[in-house]
Design an enzyme around this catalytic site. Structure first.
Site, PDB file in Angstrom:
ATOM      1  NE  ARG A   1      50.979  78.497  46.886  1.00  0.00           N
ATOM      2  CZ  ARG A   1      51.905  77.475  48.169  1.00  0.00           C
ATOM      3  NH1 ARG A   1      52.820  77.559  47.926  1.00  0.00           N
ATOM      4  NH2 ARG A   1      50.785  77.116  48.662  1.00  0.00           N
TER       5      ARG A   1
ATOM      6  NE  ARG B   1      45.387  68.742  51.335  1.00  0.00           N
ATOM      7  CZ  ARG B   1      46.673  69.673  50.783  1.00  0.00           C
ATOM      8  NH1 ARG B   1      47.450  70.232  49.715  1.00  0.00           N
ATOM      9  NH2 ARG B   1      46.270  70.703  51.711  1.00  0.00           N
TER      10      ARG B   1
HETATM   11  N1  UDP Z   1      44.956  74.745  44.208  1.00  0.00           N
HETATM   12  C1  UDP Z   1      43.776  74.359  42.727  1.00  0.00           C
HETATM   13  N2  UDP Z   1      43.297  72.716  42.739  1.00  0.00           N
HETATM   14  C2  UDP Z   1      44.342  71.825  43.496  1.00  0.00           C
HETATM   15  C3  UDP Z   1      45.129  72.084  43.718  1.00  0.00           C
HETATM   16  C4  UDP Z   1      45.609  73.602  44.717  1.00  0.00           C
HETATM   17  O1  UDP Z   1      42.858  74.971  42.305  1.00  0.00           O
HETATM   18  O2  UDP Z   1      44.294  70.923  43.065  1.00  0.00           O
HETATM   19  C5  UDP Z   1      44.906  76.219  43.944  1.00  0.00           C
HETATM   20  C6  UDP Z   1      43.849  76.719  46.100  1.00  0.00           C
HETATM   21  O3  UDP Z   1      43.505  77.563  45.471  1.00  0.00           O
HETATM   22  C7  UDP Z   1      44.787  76.228  46.504  1.00  0.00           C
HETATM   23  C8  UDP Z   1      46.344  77.005  46.457  1.00  0.00           C
HETATM   24  O4  UDP Z   1      46.334  76.113  45.145  1.00  0.00           O
HETATM   25  O5  UDP Z   1      44.540  77.337  47.569  1.00  0.00           O
HETATM   26  C9  UDP Z   1      47.759  76.544  46.912  1.00  0.00           C
HETATM   27  O6  UDP Z   1      47.570  74.659  46.983  1.00  0.00           O
HETATM   28  P1  UDP Z   1      48.140  73.727  47.699  1.00  0.00           P
HETATM   29  O7  UDP Z   1      47.800  72.620  47.566  1.00  0.00           O
HETATM   30  O8  UDP Z   1      49.678  74.354  46.413  1.00  0.00           O
HETATM   31  O9  UDP Z   1      48.641  74.323  49.089  1.00  0.00           O
HETATM   32  P2  UDP Z   1      48.742  73.764  50.570  1.00  0.00           P
HETATM   33  O10 UDP Z   1      47.041  73.675  50.537  1.00  0.00           O
HETATM   34  O11 UDP Z   1      49.048  72.314  50.119  1.00  0.00           O
HETATM   35  O12 UDP Z   1      49.651  74.512  51.668  1.00  0.00           O
END
Ligand code: UDP
Length: 378
Positions: A178, A286
């Protein structure tokens, strides 16, 4: 408790519960809500500290393309015009997310979509030669064949391995499917039609949804029903389904998170609500600077570092591990649940799903329809 009998006992005081209780009250049904925590709103709980709404269980940004859901939440809060534009930091380099022309321009010093596409195509080609024929079999192969080596190594690999505690070659390709890739200069993380943060915080929004509903905090389900048998005709259970059945088939697994917050005496510390730290060596994924979700101008600021953590029974369950083993186990619990009269399993934990907020509300609409005969999508 005001009564000795209710139409519904709702276990959990999060968003699913709030939608259900609101709609039940509207048609004159009585609900009692219990929650083991000392506050309402589940994981979207915000606490006001120094005038800043702190997202206590991680950043929650509301976004949806479902009009009935958007109209619904707007009854309970005014949403601001926050647009999520996270920044990724890899060592001392800063990149815009999601992957777009700003990211590519910074990474390769290029200017046009054609130049970016040429580099990505070349890197995808190199990946295809290594991987060979067929569908990508893991997250690493999926990412390399979607976006190429440079973006994968700087912005995906480290972050994903920290997040899931596994190598990218052991993770399912589905996690990364996604991630949006764009050849325009657009840093908006989400593709959805509507987006924003409820002004005044999520807790106030959920409070308005519950209205006069009776809520007992610090209340464990098992102990409560043992002492109050027959309290309600039906139960809406929004806790973990395996805990309900006392883990009789084994425990479902999760990935957990640990948050470390800090108050800093400055007005603006990182210049953005969300900064991802994508290198493996930094232990957190983060840092959230909460005030920027609501354009705060307070003299101080609050930041939260988010550390992914292994999950053990008793820890907060955040991300379900929807791999083959856990999905099969969940299905076995669903079979057990079918034999359980007068209990409906709902919400993120009851359904063992990683829901965005809008999807949780949409699923609650189905619950309201099934249990109360009210169609909220009309
Ligand atoms: N992801 C990544 N780098 C980033 C942010 C996200 O590779 O800087 C990947 C990672 O595999 C993560 C997935 O995208 O598990 C979904 O991240 P997102 O931040 O959209 O999801 P959240 O944890 O905020 O629901």
């Amino acid at each position: 408790m005001q009564r000795n009998h209710y139409d519904f006992l709702i276990v959990g005081a999060g968003i699913t519960s709030a939608v259900f209780a609101h709609e039940a009250a509207k048609i004159g049904k009585t609900c009692l809500v219990i929650d083991r925590r000392d506050h309402i709103a589940g994981n979207i709980y915000t606490e006001e500290i120094d005038g800043i709404n702190v997202h206590k269980y991680g950043a929650h940004i509301f976004h949806t393309s479902l009009r009935p859901v958007w109209d619904y939440v707007n009854q309970f809060a005014e949403f601001n015009n926050y647009v999520n534009c996270p920044v990724a930091r890899y060592k001392d380099e800063l990149y815009n997310l999601p992957f777009n022309m700003n990211t590519f321009s910074k990474m390769w010093g290029i200017k046009t979509p054609a130049e970016a596409k040429e580099i990505i195509e070349r890197q995808k080609q190199e990946a295809a030669e290594q991987i060979g024929e067929g569908e990508p079999s893991n997250l690493e192969e999926q990412a390399l064949s979607l976006i190429g080596k440079d973006v994968f190594e700087k912005l995906i690999k480290g972050y994903t391995e920290k997040q899931w505690g596994k190598s990218c070659t052991e993770l399912p390709a589905s996690i990364i499917k996604r991630l949006p890739v764009r050849f325009i200069y657009d840093n908006n993380y989400f593709n959805d039609r509507w987006q924003g943060i409820p002004m005044g915080g999520y807790t106030a929004m959920v409070e308005r949804m519950f209205g006069d509903t009776e809520i007992l905090l610090n209340t464990e389900y098992r102990e409560f029903v043992a002492e109050n048998e027959g309290i309600a005709d039906r139960a809406i259970y929004c806790g973990t389904i395996d805990a309900y059945f006392d883990y009789q088939l084994g425990a479902l697994e999760y990935r957990s998170l640990r948050f470390e917050s800090e108050r800093i005496e400055c007005e603006n510390w990182q210049g953005n609500a969300v900064v991802n730290y994508t290198e493996r060596e930094v232990p957190f994924t983060r840092i959230i600077e909460h005030k920027h979700f609501e354009y705060g101008t307070q003299p101080t600021t609050i930041i939260t570092r988010e550390y992914p953590a292994n999950w053990e029974r008793g820890d907060e369950p955040y991300y379900p591990l929807n791999d083959d083993r856990n999905s099969a186990l969940y299905e076995q619990y669903v079979e057990l649940a079918k034999q359980e009269g007068n209990v409906v399993f709902a919400g993120r934990l009851g359904g063992y799903k990683y829901y965005d907020m809008d999807k949780a509300i949409d699923a609650a609409f189905d619950l309201v329809d099934a249990e109360l005969g009210v169609d909220l999508r009309k």
